[in-house]
Write a protein that holds these residues in place. Structure first.
Motif, PDB file in Angstrom:
ATOM      1  N   UNK A  37       0.838  -1.205   0.000  1.00 24.81           N
ATOM      2  CA  UNK A  37       0.000   0.000   0.000  1.00 24.81           C
ATOM      3  C   UNK A  37       0.870   1.251   0.000  1.00 24.81           C
ATOM      4  N   UNK A  38       1.916   1.240   0.807  1.00 23.15           N
ATOM      5  CA  UNK A  38       2.797   2.400   0.898  1.00 23.15           C
ATOM      6  C   UNK A  38       3.582   2.613  -0.391  1.00 23.15           C
ATOM      7  N   UNK A  39       3.967   1.524  -1.038  1.00 23.22           N
ATOM      8  CA  UNK A  39       4.692   1.653  -2.303  1.00 23.22           C
ATOM      9  C   UNK A  39       3.793   2.288  -3.370  1.00 23.22           C
ATOM     10  N   UNK A  40       2.524   1.877  -3.390  1.00 23.88           N
ATOM     11  CA  UNK A  40       1.582   2.459  -4.346  1.00 23.88           C
ATOM     12  C   UNK A  40       1.358   3.936  -4.041  1.00 23.88           C
ATOM     13  N   UNK A  41       1.204   4.260  -2.758  1.00 22.36           N
ATOM     14  CA  UNK A  41       0.988   5.651  -2.354  1.00 22.36           C
ATOM     15  C   UNK A  41       2.192   6.521  -2.686  1.00 22.36           C
ATOM     16  N   UNK A  42       3.378   5.913  -2.680  1.00 24.54           N
ATOM     17  CA  UNK A  42       4.605   6.665  -2.967  1.00 24.54           C
ATOM     18  C   UNK A  42       4.835   6.844  -4.460  1.00 24.54           C
ATOM     19  N   UNK A  43       3.976   6.246  -5.288  1.00 21.16           N
ATOM     20  CA  UNK A  43       4.074   6.495  -6.723  1.00 21.16           C
ATOM     21  C   UNK A  43       4.441   5.313  -7.593  1.00 21.16           C
ATOM     22  N   UNK A 130      -4.960  -4.386 -11.187  1.00 23.11           N
ATOM     23  CA  UNK A 130      -5.676  -3.111 -11.335  1.00 23.11           C
ATOM     24  C   UNK A 130      -6.441  -2.785 -10.064  1.00 23.11           C
ATOM     25  N   UNK A 131      -7.088  -3.792  -9.484  1.00 23.76           N
ATOM     26  CA  UNK A 131      -7.857  -3.595  -8.259  1.00 23.76           C
ATOM     27  C   UNK A 131      -6.981  -3.100  -7.111  1.00 23.76           C
ATOM     28  N   UNK A 132      -5.708  -3.501  -7.102  1.00 27.20           N
ATOM     29  CA  UNK A 132      -4.790  -3.066  -6.039  1.00 27.20           C
ATOM     30  C   UNK A 132      -4.448  -1.588  -6.147  1.00 27.20           C
ATOM     31  N   UNK A 133      -4.661  -0.995  -7.319  1.00 25.75           N
ATOM     32  CA  UNK A 133      -4.404   0.421  -7.490  1.00 25.75           C
ATOM     33  C   UNK A 133      -3.301   0.768  -8.468  1.00 25.75           C
TER      34      UNK A 133
END
Length: 269
Positions: A37-43, A130-133
């Motif tokens: 989740x944090x990796x996705x939030x970081x870009x 895709x569902x993961x973001x």
């Protein structure tokens, strides 16, 4: 980045995660859900979905060849891209008919999916990405049969999700372009050019990755007696294989895929 350098980099990131250091592995299965989740939030927006295969590779090479190569190559590609993650390698692909025992299904250990099942599984894995973001999904296969299915799945999902901000692409060059380059290299260096299955190309790549000598049986290396031999499961000449050739061919895969992915991302912007 040369293949041996990519291998070293992969070892370092996996070791760091295993010893409680910063969770910077490129492999999804090394991460926790909150770390992801944090990796996705970081870009981090790009994911690679590698497809392997479970099939016989003659008496000299382990059945998991495609899976070992697909996972390693995807990790090296992700490192070179710098902002990508690798989802778990799908270990199954079409390898023949299990009922009539065609192609690789004539030999024990091979596992085959029908094209319909194969496409459905790849579709659902990509949909989960895709569902993961994630915004960019790249599907790539190390196994020859089923490449058309991967292309069709990518096109279908891309058409469905493009307007919603997610793209799905098929990376053909990691397989087809590498095969062309390997054939050209073999031809220009006096190596056997009939190299279809478990021959010089495949065996060299696995030798280069087999640091612990688990996957190659050196005393079983032998060329096929004819094209697509049904007796040995080999279609080529693995006796000409070497780690040095494997480094070259693996590097083709990495560079070809990275270049295609960057072109696709550039065109998508």
């Amino acid at each position: 980045m040369r293949a041996w350098a990519a291998s070293l980099a992969l070892c370092l990131v996996v070791a760091a995660a295993a010893h409680g250091a910063e969770p910077n592995s490129v492999y999804l299965e090394d991460l926790t859900s909150t770390e992801l989740r944090d990796r996705i939030a970081a870009g981090t927006t790009t994911v690679l979905v590698p497809i392997g295969g479970t099939e016989q590779n003659g008496p000299h090479m382990a059945i998991g060849k495609h899976n070992f190569i697909a996972r390693w190559v995807a990790g090296a590609i992700a490192i070179k891209l710098g902002d990508a993650l690798v989802y778990p390698t799908l270990p199954f692909a079409p390898t023949g008919d299990a009922v009539t025992r065609t192609a690789h299904m004539r030999f024990p250990g091979s596992v085959s999916l029908t094209p319909q099942t194969y496409g459905a599984v790849v579709h659902d894995v990509a949909l989960s990405v895709i569902d993961a973001g994630f915004k960019n999904v790249f599907i790539m296969g190390d196994h020859g049969d089923g490449q058309d299915v991967l292309s069709a799945v990518a096109k279908t999902l891309d058409a469905q999700w493009r307007s919603k901000g997610a793209r799905v692409f098929y990376v053909a060059d990691v397989y087809f372009k590498e095969k062309q380059q390997a054939h050209a290299y073999e031809s220009s260096h006096g190596l056997p050019t009939h190299d279809v299955h478990a021959g010089t190309d495949d065996t060299s790549e696995l030798i280069a990755l087999d640091a612990q000598h688990r996957w190659i049986r050196s005393d079983k290396l032998a060329p096929s007696e004819g094209a697509q031999t049904a007796r040995s499961g080999v279609d080529g000449d693995p006796t000409k294989a070497s780690a040095a050739l494997g480094d070259i061919f693996l590097q083709y895969k990495i560079d070809d895929a990275v270049n295609q992915i960057r072109r696709l991302l550039g065109a998508a912007r």
